[in-house]
Motif scaffolding. Structure first.
Motif, PDB file in Angstrom:
ATOM      1  N   ALA A  11      39.949  26.723  87.889  1.00 34.01           N
ATOM      2  CA  ALA A  11      41.015  27.413  87.149  1.00 34.01           C
ATOM      3  C   ALA A  11      41.961  28.160  88.080  1.00 34.01           C
ATOM      4  O   ALA A  11      43.116  28.389  87.736  1.00 34.01           O
ATOM      5  CB  ALA A  11      40.397  28.374  86.136  1.00 34.01           C
ATOM      6  N   GLN A  12      41.458  28.515  89.269  1.00 32.85           N
ATOM      7  CA  GLN A  12      42.262  29.258  90.243  1.00 32.85           C
ATOM      8  C   GLN A  12      42.956  28.353  91.251  1.00 32.85           C
ATOM      9  O   GLN A  12      43.557  28.831  92.209  1.00 32.85           O
ATOM     10  CB  GLN A  12      41.385  30.287  90.974  1.00 32.85           C
ATOM     11  CG  GLN A  12      40.774  31.334  90.064  1.00 32.85           C
ATOM     12  CD  GLN A  12      41.826  32.160  89.351  1.00 32.85           C
ATOM     13  OE1 GLN A  12      42.800  32.606  89.956  1.00 32.85           O
ATOM     14  NE2 GLN A  12      41.647  32.353  88.062  1.00 32.85           N
ATOM     15  N   ASP A  15      39.219  25.767  98.546  1.00 34.25           N
ATOM     16  CA  ASP A  15      39.932  26.823  97.830  1.00 34.25           C
ATOM     17  C   ASP A  15      41.433  26.650  98.051  1.00 34.25           C
ATOM     18  O   ASP A  15      41.854  25.809  98.854  1.00 34.25           O
ATOM     19  CB  ASP A  15      39.411  28.210  98.211  1.00 34.25           C
ATOM     20  CG  ASP A  15      39.864  28.711  99.566  1.00 34.25           C
ATOM     21  OD1 ASP A  15      40.690  28.064 100.244  1.00 34.25           O
ATOM     22  OD2 ASP A  15      39.380  29.786  99.970  1.00 34.25           O
ATOM     23  N   ASP A  75      27.775  26.705  87.476  1.00 35.32           N
ATOM     24  CA  ASP A  75      28.826  25.990  86.755  1.00 35.32           C
ATOM     25  C   ASP A  75      30.009  26.900  86.448  1.00 35.32           C
ATOM     26  O   ASP A  75      31.158  26.465  86.512  1.00 35.32           O
ATOM     27  CB  ASP A  75      28.275  25.382  85.467  1.00 35.32           C
ATOM     28  CG  ASP A  75      27.311  24.231  85.727  1.00 35.32           C
ATOM     29  OD1 ASP A  75      27.475  23.532  86.739  1.00 35.32           O
ATOM     30  OD2 ASP A  75      26.395  24.044  84.912  1.00 35.32           O
ATOM     31  N   ALA A  76      29.737  28.160  86.126  1.00 37.81           N
ATOM     32  CA  ALA A  76      30.816  29.116  85.838  1.00 37.81           C
ATOM     33  C   ALA A  76      31.644  29.381  87.091  1.00 37.81           C
ATOM     34  O   ALA A  76      32.874  29.490  87.020  1.00 37.81           O
ATOM     35  CB  ALA A  76      30.246  30.412  85.283  1.00 37.81           C
ATOM     36  N   ALA A  77      30.996  29.476  88.239  1.00 34.66           N
ATOM     37  CA  ALA A  77      31.718  29.692  89.501  1.00 34.66           C
ATOM     38  C   ALA A  77      32.607  28.490  89.805  1.00 34.66           C
ATOM     39  O   ALA A  77      33.754  28.642  90.234  1.00 34.66           O
ATOM     40  CB  ALA A  77      30.735  29.936  90.644  1.00 34.66           C
ATOM     41  N   TYR A  78      32.090  27.289  89.580  1.00 37.71           N
ATOM     42  CA  TYR A  78      32.875  26.073  89.802  1.00 37.71           C
ATOM     43  C   TYR A  78      34.080  26.037  88.860  1.00 37.71           C
ATOM     44  O   TYR A  78      35.208  25.784  89.293  1.00 37.71           O
ATOM     45  CB  TYR A  78      31.989  24.837  89.595  1.00 37.71           C
ATOM     46  CG  TYR A  78      32.731  23.531  89.677  1.00 37.71           C
ATOM     47  CD1 TYR A  78      33.148  23.026  90.901  1.00 37.71           C
ATOM     48  CD2 TYR A  78      33.014  22.796  88.529  1.00 37.71           C
ATOM     49  CE1 TYR A  78      33.832  21.821  90.985  1.00 37.71           C
ATOM     50  CE2 TYR A  78      33.693  21.597  88.607  1.00 37.71           C
ATOM     51  CZ  TYR A  78      34.103  21.107  89.835  1.00 37.71           C
ATOM     52  OH  TYR A  78      34.778  19.919  89.909  1.00 37.71           O
ATOM     53  N   ALA A  79      33.852  26.315  87.579  1.00 34.16           N
ATOM     54  CA  ALA A  79      34.936  26.309  86.598  1.00 34.16           C
ATOM     55  C   ALA A  79      35.997  27.350  86.943  1.00 34.16           C
ATOM     56  O   ALA A  79      37.202  27.087  86.838  1.00 34.16           O
ATOM     57  CB  ALA A  79      34.385  26.557  85.198  1.00 34.16           C
ATOM     58  N   SER A  80      35.561  28.507  87.388  1.00 33.05           N
ATOM     59  CA  SER A  80      36.499  29.559  87.776  1.00 33.05           C
ATOM     60  C   SER A  80      37.324  29.135  88.979  1.00 33.05           C
ATOM     61  O   SER A  80      38.540  29.343  89.024  1.00 33.05           O
ATOM     62  CB  SER A  80      35.743  30.852  88.078  1.00 33.05           C
ATOM     63  OG  SER A  80      36.635  31.863  88.477  1.00 33.05           O
ATOM     64  N   ALA A  81      36.689  28.525  89.955  1.00 26.98           N
ATOM     65  CA  ALA A  81      37.404  28.059  91.143  1.00 26.98           C
ATOM     66  C   ALA A  81      38.450  27.020  90.759  1.00 26.98           C
ATOM     67  O   ALA A  81      39.582  27.052  91.247  1.00 26.98           O
ATOM     68  CB  ALA A  81      36.418  27.486  92.158  1.00 26.98           C
TER      69      ALA A  81
END
Length: 50
Positions: A10-11, A36, A2-8
């Motif tokens: 946000a980017q 991406d 979930d953190a990787a998804y949220a970071s993606a």
């Protein structure tokens, strides 16, 4: 995962399939599919599917 998804997100990534369980893929699948910012399609999966 979930953190990787949220970071993606946000980017500047675009969601194809949101993070979460997807029983249509497999009973134990938990993941997401994103594009991406460069347009590369990525799948992020938690754990393994058997």
């Amino acid at each position: 995962m979930d953190a990787a998804y949220a970071s993606a997100m946000a980017q500047g990534a675009t969601t194809i399939r949101p993070a979460g369980p997807h029983l249509d893929i497999a009973p134990t699948y938990y993941g997401c599919v994103i594009l991406d910012p460069d347009g590369a399609k990525l799948e992020i999966v938690a754990g393994t599917m058997h």
